[in-house]
Design an enzyme around this catalytic site. Structure first.
Site, mmCIF file in Angstrom:
data_model
loop_
_atom_site.group_PDB
_atom_site.id
_atom_site.type_symbol
_atom_site.label_atom_id
_atom_site.label_comp_id
_atom_site.label_asym_id
_atom_site.label_seq_id
_atom_site.Cartn_x
_atom_site.Cartn_y
_atom_site.Cartn_z
ATOM 1 N N GLU A 11 0.807 -1.219 0.000
ATOM 2 C CA GLU A 11 0.000 0.000 0.000
ATOM 3 C C GLU A 11 0.839 1.268 0.000
ATOM 4 O O GLU A 11 0.516 2.220 -0.711
ATOM 5 C CB GLU A 11 -0.964 -0.007 1.191
ATOM 6 C CG GLU A 11 -2.017 -1.125 1.105
ATOM 7 C CD GLU A 11 -2.959 -0.955 -0.082
ATOM 8 O OE1 GLU A 11 -3.233 0.194 -0.464
ATOM 9 O OE2 GLU A 11 -3.408 -1.975 -0.630
ATOM 10 N N THR A 12 1.887 1.308 0.810
ATOM 11 C CA THR A 12 2.646 2.568 0.922
ATOM 12 C C THR A 12 4.154 2.370 1.040
ATOM 13 O O THR A 12 4.854 3.272 1.506
ATOM 14 C CB THR A 12 2.188 3.379 2.169
ATOM 15 O OG1 THR A 12 2.487 2.600 3.346
ATOM 16 C CG2 THR A 12 0.710 3.713 2.128
#
Ligand code: CA
Length: 447
Positions: free
Chosen positions: A160-161
């Protein structure tokens, strides 16, 4: 105290005060004070300074009224909608749906081994392994609290990040307002804005915390506001659900989400398998079968030994790159990953990268990189050709979903070919050779 708070709530524009009022109002044994008449300036529509975009102003006037009618706190509504402004990304002249992910086809157009390059890169895997090693106490606590394996949590964090390195830098209310004004996802954006208001009303976060990526997903593991409302956790117990800066809160929120998505501790997401010669790949049809059924049909674990399923009895066979590539039995935990992002390739990357971060790098088999997967335009031609020959590939959308694969498998079976349903140039050539449906029928077929 209650009296003071209520009086102040009419003149102080602070969500924190709203939370205080709510907390005080629910103190047991205290009678509610008499209602206090609100000053005239605090009723009726909220007025805003122009945003510089007429469509945005029109939308805001209507949505602001809708939010008040729905019972949202006036000061919260104002704080969410006051600062919005048009973003080039959503409302500029160069707006491209594909760039914003509205078409969501990126995961399908790339061969799976290309898609896996970043999630399975040495740096991603090394960083994930370090994160696991740096804070074993946190991951022990997360596994104990949520019954979710640490590899799954850390892999999603990476996907996700990049472990918090790329959380996005947009104001969440503003990107969602832009999305609403753009229009294609208006109802989703408005629902998410209501959720943002609720987050502030509950005091779970402060207005300045609400930072998001370009599509409104927030924090270390990119929660949409409605997901936050449903699953965010205050794991360190400081009163805030800080998915932006606090790793314990963010990862607990992810574990909580996975747990509610049906994740089961100590069960595999998938097991790589080898198939005996002559195995019927038509069994990769999306149906779940018992592990014993798969074993007697001719599948064995690629790493040897017996199937270790942690008590899971059913799995489906998945061929991410056809019969010549790595083959997997997929279990229920794979479906839990897909609730984060409903693409097989995404869930596969989570499973595979998590396993690698835990020390076991897969797949064992190599990718059939000599096969050329199809472009979106070519998939459309394939779908049309299969449909024209009575193999129901579903809508001609350029996405090789389960229905398209099933139709290709049926075609392959009818021709006595290996029925793996993998849409390659080679497969396309065979299907279109038997069909009048060709390049000419599809304007996008020249790509
Ligand atoms: Ca917290």
């Amino acid at each position: 105290m209650v009296q003071f708070a209520l009086r102040r709530s009419h003149i102080v524009a602070a969500a924190a005060m709203t939370a205080l009022v709510a907390a005080c109002a629910h103190t047991p044994g205290q009678a509610a004070p008499p209602p206090i008449a609100a000053p005239a300036a605090e009723t009726g529509p909220i007025t805003y300074a122009p945003s510089g975009h007429v469509g945005m102003d029109t939308w805001r006037t209507a949505f602001s009224a809708k939010a008040l009618a729905a019972g949202h706190d006036r000061e919260v509504v104002k704080s969410v909608l006051a600062g919005i402004s048009p973003l080039e990304l959503w409302l500029g002249s160069s707006f491209q749906p594909a760039q914003t992910g509205i078409e969501d086809q990126a995961e399908f157009a790339k061969p799976i081994w290309d898609y896996l390059r970043v999630p399975m890169s040495d740096s991603r895997i090394r960083t994930g392994a370090s994160r696991l090693a740096e804070n074993p106490a946190l991951f022990d606590a997360l596994e104990a609290a949520y019954d979710v394996d640490r590899e799954a949590i850390v892999a999603i964090w990476g996907m996700e990040t990049s472990f918090g390195a790329v959380k996005g830098n947009f104001d969440a209310p503003n990107v969602l307002a832009n999305m609403a004004v753009e229009g294609r996802r208006k109802s989703l954006a408005e629902r998410e804005l209501f959720s943002l208001m609720k987050i502030l009303e509950q005091g779970d976060a402060d207005r300045d915390d609400l930072i998001a990526g370009w599509a409104g997903a927030m924090g270390h593991t990119q929660f949409m506001p409605s997901t936050f409302i449903a699953y965010a956790e205050d794991f360190d117990g400081d009163g805030k659900k800080d998915i932006w800066e606090n790793e314990a809160d963010a990862l607990a929120s992810t574990a909580n989400y996975l747990a509610h998505s049906g994740y089961t501790l100590n069960q595999p997401w998938g097991i790589e398998v080898l198939a005996r010669t002559g195995f019927d790949f038509g069994l990769a049809d999306g149906n779940e079968r018992r592990i014993e059924t798969w074993a007697s049909a001719g599948l064995v674990p690629a790493r040897g030994g017996a199937f270790e399923t942690g008590g899971a009895n059913y799995a489906e066979l998945w061929l991410p790159a056809g019969a010549e590539g790595p083959k997997y039995l997929l279990f229920n935990n794979f479906k839990a990953f897909k609730t984060y992002n409903n693409a097989d390739s995404y869930a596969f990357a989570v499973g595979l990268s998590g396993e690698a971060m835990g020390g076991q790098r897969g797949p064992v088999a190599s990718w059939p990189t000599h096969l050329t997967p199809l472009t979106v335009g070519e998939i459309k031609i394939l779908q049309a050709a299969l449909n024209a020959q009575g193999f129901d590939a579903g809508g001609v959308d350029g996405i090789p979903g389960r229905k398209t694969k099933g139709a290709l498998q049926a075609f392959q079976k009818s021709r006595g070919l290996v029925a793996d349903g993998y849409p390659t140039k080679q497969a396309l050539a065979l299907v279109t050779a038997d069909s009048n449906v060709g390049v000419a029928s599809s304007p996008s077929g020249t790509n």
